[in-house]
Write a protein that holds these residues in place. Sequence first.
Motif, PDB file in Angstrom:
ATOM      1  N   HIS A  28    -107.960   9.965 100.312  1.00  0.00           N
ATOM      2  CA  HIS A  28    -108.356  11.943 100.164  1.00  0.00           C
ATOM      3  C   HIS A  28    -110.034  11.351  99.025  1.00  0.00           C
ATOM      4  O   HIS A  28    -110.756  12.165  99.097  1.00  0.00           O
ATOM      5  CB  HIS A  28    -108.330  12.340  99.720  1.00  0.00           C
ATOM      6  CG  HIS A  28    -106.079  12.643 100.423  1.00  0.00           C
ATOM      7  ND1 HIS A  28    -106.742  13.387 101.736  1.00  0.00           N
ATOM      8  CD2 HIS A  28    -105.525  12.618 100.466  1.00  0.00           C
ATOM      9  CE1 HIS A  28    -106.290  13.263 103.067  1.00  0.00           C
ATOM     10  NE2 HIS A  28    -104.387  12.756 101.514  1.00  0.00           N
ATOM     11  N   ARG A  29    -109.943  10.085  97.892  1.00  0.00           N
ATOM     12  CA  ARG A  29    -110.694  10.234  97.143  1.00  0.00           C
ATOM     13  C   ARG A  29    -110.910   8.401  96.819  1.00  0.00           C
ATOM     14  O   ARG A  29    -110.298   7.863  97.074  1.00  0.00           O
ATOM     15  CB  ARG A  29    -110.383  11.027  95.818  1.00  0.00           C
ATOM     16  CG  ARG A  29    -109.215  10.761  95.406  1.00  0.00           C
ATOM     17  CD  ARG A  29    -108.946  11.936  94.037  1.00  0.00           C
ATOM     18  NE  ARG A  29    -108.194  12.907  94.524  1.00  0.00           N
ATOM     19  CZ  ARG A  29    -109.089  13.823  94.266  1.00  0.00           C
ATOM     20  NH1 ARG A  29    -110.012  13.046  93.456  1.00  0.00           N
ATOM     21  NH2 ARG A  29    -109.159  14.996  94.671  1.00  0.00           N
ATOM     22  N   PRO A  30    -111.703   8.118  95.648  1.00  0.00           N
ATOM     23  CA  PRO A  30    -111.903   6.664  95.130  1.00  0.00           C
ATOM     24  C   PRO A  30    -111.056   7.034  94.212  1.00  0.00           C
ATOM     25  O   PRO A  30    -110.504   7.699  93.531  1.00  0.00           O
ATOM     26  CB  PRO A  30    -113.820   7.114  94.670  1.00  0.00           C
ATOM     27  CG  PRO A  30    -113.925   8.006  95.378  1.00  0.00           C
ATOM     28  CD  PRO A  30    -113.374   9.099  95.701  1.00  0.00           C
ATOM     29  N   VAL A  31    -110.138   5.349  94.259  1.00  0.00           N
ATOM     30  CA  VAL A  31    -109.142   4.893  93.416  1.00  0.00           C
ATOM     31  C   VAL A  31    -109.255   3.744  93.281  1.00  0.00           C
ATOM     32  O   VAL A  31    -109.920   3.534  93.870  1.00  0.00           O
ATOM     33  CB  VAL A  31    -107.638   5.572  94.186  1.00  0.00           C
ATOM     34  CG1 VAL A  31    -106.932   5.008  93.094  1.00  0.00           C
ATOM     35  CG2 VAL A  31    -107.369   6.631  94.579  1.00  0.00           C
ATOM     36  N   ALA A 221     -96.972  15.111  92.407  1.00  0.00           N
ATOM     37  CA  ALA A 221     -97.655  15.848  90.721  1.00  0.00           C
ATOM     38  C   ALA A 221     -99.033  15.746  91.271  1.00  0.00           C
ATOM     39  O   ALA A 221    -100.148  16.383  90.415  1.00  0.00           O
ATOM     40  CB  ALA A 221     -96.329  15.354  89.751  1.00  0.00           C
ATOM     41  N   LEU A 222     -99.877  14.159  91.214  1.00  0.00           N
ATOM     42  CA  LEU A 222    -100.155  14.034  90.657  1.00  0.00           C
ATOM     43  C   LEU A 222    -101.428  14.978  91.797  1.00  0.00           C
ATOM     44  O   LEU A 222    -102.573  15.173  92.073  1.00  0.00           O
ATOM     45  CB  LEU A 222    -101.089  12.316  90.902  1.00  0.00           C
ATOM     46  CG  LEU A 222    -100.631  11.630  89.908  1.00  0.00           C
ATOM     47  CD1 LEU A 222    -100.757  10.236  90.633  1.00  0.00           C
ATOM     48  CD2 LEU A 222    -101.327  12.093  88.898  1.00  0.00           C
ATOM     49  N   GLU A 223    -101.084  14.801  93.194  1.00  0.00           N
ATOM     50  CA  GLU A 223    -102.338  15.166  94.148  1.00  0.00           C
ATOM     51  C   GLU A 223    -102.131  16.943  93.946  1.00  0.00           C
ATOM     52  O   GLU A 223    -102.994  17.443  94.226  1.00  0.00           O
ATOM     53  CB  GLU A 223    -101.237  15.260  95.904  1.00  0.00           C
ATOM     54  CG  GLU A 223    -101.606  13.774  96.330  1.00  0.00           C
ATOM     55  CD  GLU A 223    -100.972  13.454  97.502  1.00  0.00           C
ATOM     56  OE1 GLU A 223    -100.006  14.505  97.893  1.00  0.00           O
ATOM     57  OE2 GLU A 223    -101.015  12.498  98.448  1.00  0.00           O
ATOM     58  N   GLU A 224    -101.145  18.183  93.428  1.00  0.00           N
ATOM     59  CA  GLU A 224    -101.158  18.798  93.183  1.00  0.00           C
ATOM     60  C   GLU A 224    -102.192  19.260  92.009  1.00  0.00           C
ATOM     61  O   GLU A 224    -102.608  20.611  92.280  1.00  0.00           O
ATOM     62  CB  GLU A 224     -99.807  19.440  93.236  1.00  0.00           C
ATOM     63  CG  GLU A 224     -98.737  19.482  93.794  1.00  0.00           C
ATOM     64  CD  GLU A 224     -97.644  20.066  93.811  1.00  0.00           C
ATOM     65  OE1 GLU A 224     -96.999  20.061  92.165  1.00  0.00           O
ATOM     66  OE2 GLU A 224     -96.282  20.587  94.275  1.00  0.00           O
ATOM     67  N   PHE A 225    -102.172  18.443  91.110  1.00  0.00           N
ATOM     68  CA  PHE A 225    -102.758  18.168  89.960  1.00  0.00           C
ATOM     69  C   PHE A 225    -104.579  18.578  90.276  1.00  0.00           C
ATOM     70  O   PHE A 225    -105.174  19.003  90.090  1.00  0.00           O
ATOM     71  CB  PHE A 225    -102.477  17.419  88.819  1.00  0.00           C
ATOM     72  CG  PHE A 225    -103.476  17.227  87.703  1.00  0.00           C
ATOM     73  CD1 PHE A 225    -103.007  17.654  86.498  1.00  0.00           C
ATOM     74  CD2 PHE A 225    -103.868  16.112  87.395  1.00  0.00           C
ATOM     75  CE1 PHE A 225    -104.120  18.678  85.572  1.00  0.00           C
ATOM     76  CE2 PHE A 225    -104.778  16.041  86.336  1.00  0.00           C
ATOM     77  CZ  PHE A 225    -104.595  17.172  85.036  1.00  0.00           C
TER      78      PHE A 225
END
Length: 233
Positions: A28-31, A221-225
């Motif tokens: 969903h995003r650059p990592v 937790a990371l995705e929710e944040f």
Amino acid sequence: MKEPVVLIPGLACDARLFRHQLLHLSLHRPVMVVQPQGATVEEMSAALLPQLPPRSVLVGVGLGGDVALDLLRRSLDGFSRIVLISTDPLSEAPAIAAAREARMVAARSGRLFQAVAEEYPTADMGPNRARIEALLRDMAEHLGEGVYLRQQKAMQRRPDQQKTLRRAMIPALILGGRLDTLVPPRRHEFVAELMPFATLHMIEGVGHLLPLEAPEAVTTALEEFLRGPMLLR
């Protein structure tokens, strides 16, 4: 475009620490994963800062969290959010710094994995202990004795970042394991209390190496944040 995520591994760990998070967040995003280089936390952050995309999200584990905090100290407006996993932002107590010396002696004498095994108590690792130990061995061998020794010295001499915590006017997520004996729950609570916009999330039944011990819980937790609102400044 969504904020890029910068993952910073902890002591004696490489990108494989974040295998689950890389697989899912990158949909969903650059990592990107960055490996700290240097003999002190300050050297590591200074070397990394020019490489990072603007307004990125810093995610650090242990030593990686200390480096993330020092990046934030250098550029308070340069990052959009920060996640500290199993991170102690205070300078190291003399007794703990002295205990590192014995592990460095072991590493220099060819017993690198023994030193790493003593670094991360197996009693904290839960049911996946054997798999985690094997991966720790592989990561330590891949990075080598020299990296391990520099990282140990950096931990011994890490700066106290309480001022940085208080000045961090960005969303922060503090992730800890309820069974962590290296950075206990009370230290995570202290960090969350110091940061103006911090959320504390403790994961039950696991210890220090959260991305390996509870990969799904950390990713969730990371995705929710990351779905939460950004602060407008």
